[in-house]
Design an enzyme around this catalytic site. Structure first.
Site, PDB file in Angstrom:
ATOM      1  N   ASN A  11     -17.987 -11.408 -16.008  1.00 15.70           N
ATOM      2  CA  ASN A  11     -17.070 -12.463 -15.162  1.00 15.70           C
ATOM      3  C   ASN A  11     -17.715 -13.579 -14.309  1.00 15.70           C
ATOM      4  O   ASN A  11     -18.481 -13.193 -13.057  1.00 15.70           O
ATOM      5  CB  ASN A  11     -17.137 -11.071 -13.914  1.00 15.70           C
ATOM      6  CG  ASN A  11     -16.520 -11.161 -12.869  1.00 15.70           C
ATOM      7  OD1 ASN A  11     -15.493 -12.687 -12.372  1.00 15.70           O
ATOM      8  ND2 ASN A  11     -15.783 -10.271 -11.865  1.00 15.70           N
ATOM      9  N   LYS A  13     -16.375 -14.996 -11.800  1.00 19.87           N
ATOM     10  CA  LYS A  13     -15.641 -15.426 -10.621  1.00 19.87           C
ATOM     11  C   LYS A  13     -15.465 -16.730 -10.167  1.00 19.87           C
ATOM     12  O   LYS A  13     -14.833 -17.718 -11.620  1.00 19.87           O
ATOM     13  CB  LYS A  13     -16.618 -14.803  -9.772  1.00 19.87           C
ATOM     14  CG  LYS A  13     -17.254 -13.717 -10.022  1.00 19.87           C
ATOM     15  CD  LYS A  13     -18.189 -13.338  -9.158  1.00 19.87           C
ATOM     16  CE  LYS A  13     -18.291 -11.536  -9.487  1.00 19.87           C
ATOM     17  NZ  LYS A  13     -19.455 -10.786  -8.724  1.00 19.87           N
ATOM     18  N   HIS A  98     -10.690  -5.673  -8.344  1.00 22.50           N
ATOM     19  CA  HIS A  98     -12.099  -6.079  -7.892  1.00 22.50           C
ATOM     20  C   HIS A  98     -12.674  -6.194  -6.328  1.00 22.50           C
ATOM     21  O   HIS A  98     -12.100  -6.806  -5.755  1.00 22.50           O
ATOM     22  CB  HIS A  98     -12.758  -7.491  -8.811  1.00 22.50           C
ATOM     23  CG  HIS A  98     -13.753  -7.724  -9.060  1.00 22.50           C
ATOM     24  ND1 HIS A  98     -14.668  -8.188  -7.524  1.00 22.50           N
ATOM     25  CD2 HIS A  98     -15.098  -8.182  -9.498  1.00 22.50           C
ATOM     26  CE1 HIS A  98     -16.269  -8.460  -7.907  1.00 22.50           C
ATOM     27  NE2 HIS A  98     -16.588  -8.409  -8.805  1.00 22.50           N
ATOM     28  N   GLU A 100     -14.295  -8.033  -4.399  1.00 20.77           N
ATOM     29  CA  GLU A 100     -13.866  -9.310  -4.110  1.00 20.77           C
ATOM     30  C   GLU A 100     -12.404  -9.126  -3.972  1.00 20.77           C
ATOM     31  O   GLU A 100     -12.194  -9.743  -2.365  1.00 20.77           O
ATOM     32  CB  GLU A 100     -14.436 -10.508  -5.094  1.00 20.77           C
ATOM     33  CG  GLU A 100     -16.431 -10.154  -4.552  1.00 20.77           C
ATOM     34  CD  GLU A 100     -16.800 -10.922  -5.911  1.00 20.77           C
ATOM     35  OE1 GLU A 100     -16.235 -11.363  -6.968  1.00 20.77           O
ATOM     36  OE2 GLU A 100     -18.206 -10.150  -5.909  1.00 20.77           O
ATOM     37  N   GLU A 170     -18.911  -0.287 -10.105  1.00 14.20           N
ATOM     38  CA  GLU A 170     -19.014  -1.126  -9.014  1.00 14.20           C
ATOM     39  C   GLU A 170     -19.420  -1.663  -7.659  1.00 14.20           C
ATOM     40  O   GLU A 170     -18.400  -1.178  -7.131  1.00 14.20           O
ATOM     41  CB  GLU A 170     -18.402  -3.090  -9.335  1.00 14.20           C
ATOM     42  CG  GLU A 170     -18.096  -2.887 -10.927  1.00 14.20           C
ATOM     43  CD  GLU A 170     -17.658  -4.610 -10.992  1.00 14.20           C
ATOM     44  OE1 GLU A 170     -18.085  -5.673 -11.553  1.00 14.20           O
ATOM     45  OE2 GLU A 170     -17.040  -5.275 -10.361  1.00 14.20           O
ATOM     46  N   GLY A 176     -24.340  -9.217  -6.901  1.00 19.20           N
ATOM     47  CA  GLY A 176     -24.840 -10.574  -6.139  1.00 19.20           C
ATOM     48  C   GLY A 176     -25.371  -9.888  -5.102  1.00 19.20           C
ATOM     49  O   GLY A 176     -26.306 -11.169  -4.402  1.00 19.20           O
ATOM     50  N   SER A 215     -25.579  -7.108 -10.334  1.00 18.67           N
ATOM     51  CA  SER A 215     -26.858  -6.974 -10.595  1.00 18.67           C
ATOM     52  C   SER A 215     -27.491  -6.877 -11.839  1.00 18.67           C
ATOM     53  O   SER A 215     -28.598  -6.602 -11.686  1.00 18.67           O
ATOM     54  CB  SER A 215     -27.328  -6.802  -9.415  1.00 18.67           C
ATOM     55  OG  SER A 215     -27.310  -7.395  -7.750  1.00 18.67           O
TER      56      SER A 215
END
Ligand code: 13P
Length: 254
Positions: A11, A13, A98, A100, A170, A176, A215
């Protein structure tokens, strides 16, 4: 592992335009020979999707997905793209939910469920992302949060579509941050998700790929992927580097 073929997603992003996407593909393809025993999917920004699909034309083993689609089929939604447009541009897979998107764009469970509907309708295979925040985990709410996020989507689907899902676990606190869930924590969360699925589709839940994201790096991918019920990885930062992603895609799985 439990599903038949491990799934490796990259991904990107908000990284890489069309030129960088093409350059990545060439560098990655040199380092990653075609393999039939795993699924490899890159999720570029939508604007780079056609360029990446073109660059991967002679590598059908490297598939391309879309990071997000709108929950409506079409209409006055400036800046948005629909599932059918993504399909037309060559997306075979689509992320939905996701963290985010949930945090920055207000995607709630209902909207995520509608996005999954749109993807399925367009013939794009959905990868449903779920995961708890650190606050929720610390408050002992892991099971409740996963159950809510999975059920909101799964309850609307037919049994056939339920079997088509890929689910990405996730944990938000691992995305991240350089902080990875321990292999045991990942496996435990995957088991919770699989039990939720089994309530709907019984033994068929065993074959639904549940992949881990947060990560993932070349150094920890092998350990994560040998855990029971961890069927692949959804990789953010490390998927931007062709060498690192190729090395993750090459890990030996159980
Ligand atoms: P990182 O691998 O950068 O933690 O991102 C994970 C992720 O969000 C993949 O969707």
């Amino acid at each position: 592992m439990s599903a038949a073929r491990p799934f490796f997603g990259g991904n990107w992003k908000m990284h890489k335009g069309p030129d960088e996407a093409r350059a990545f593909l060439h560098a990655f393809a040199e380092r990653h020979p075609p393999r039939e025993d795993r699924t490899v999917v890159l999720f570029p920004p939508a604007i780079a999707l056609p360029a990446l699909v073109g660059a991967a034309a002679d590598r059908p083993d490297v598939e391309v997905g879309v990071q997000d689609v709108h929950q409506e089929r079409e209409g006055a939604h400036t800046g948005a793209i629909s599932a059918s447009m993504a399909a037309e541009a060559g997306a075979r897979w689509g992320l939905a939910g996701h963290s985010e998107r949930r945090r920055e764009f207000g995607d709630d469970d209902e909207r995520v469920a509608r996005k999954v509907d749109r993807l399925l309708e367009a013939g794009v295979a959905p990868v449903l992302c779920v995961g708890e925040t650190l606050e929720q985990r610390d408050a002992g709410r892991l099971q409740e949060v996963l159950h809510r996020q999975v059920s909101a989507v799964v309850e609307r689907l037919s049994d056939r579509d339920r079997r088509e899902l890929v689910i990405a676990y996730e944990p938000v606190w691992a995305i991240g941050t350089g902080r990875t869930a321990s292999p045991e924590d990942a496996a435990a969360a995957h088991e919770l998700v699989r039990k939720d699925l089994a309530a709907w589709i019984g033994d068929a839940a065993e074959a639904v790929p549940i992949i881990y994201g947060g990560s993932v790096k070349p150094a920890n991918a092998g350990e994560l992927l040998t855990m029971p019920g961890v069927d692949g990885a959804l990789v953010g930062g490390a998927s931007l580097d062709p060498e690192a992603f190729a090395s993750i895609c090459a890990v030996v799985t159980a």
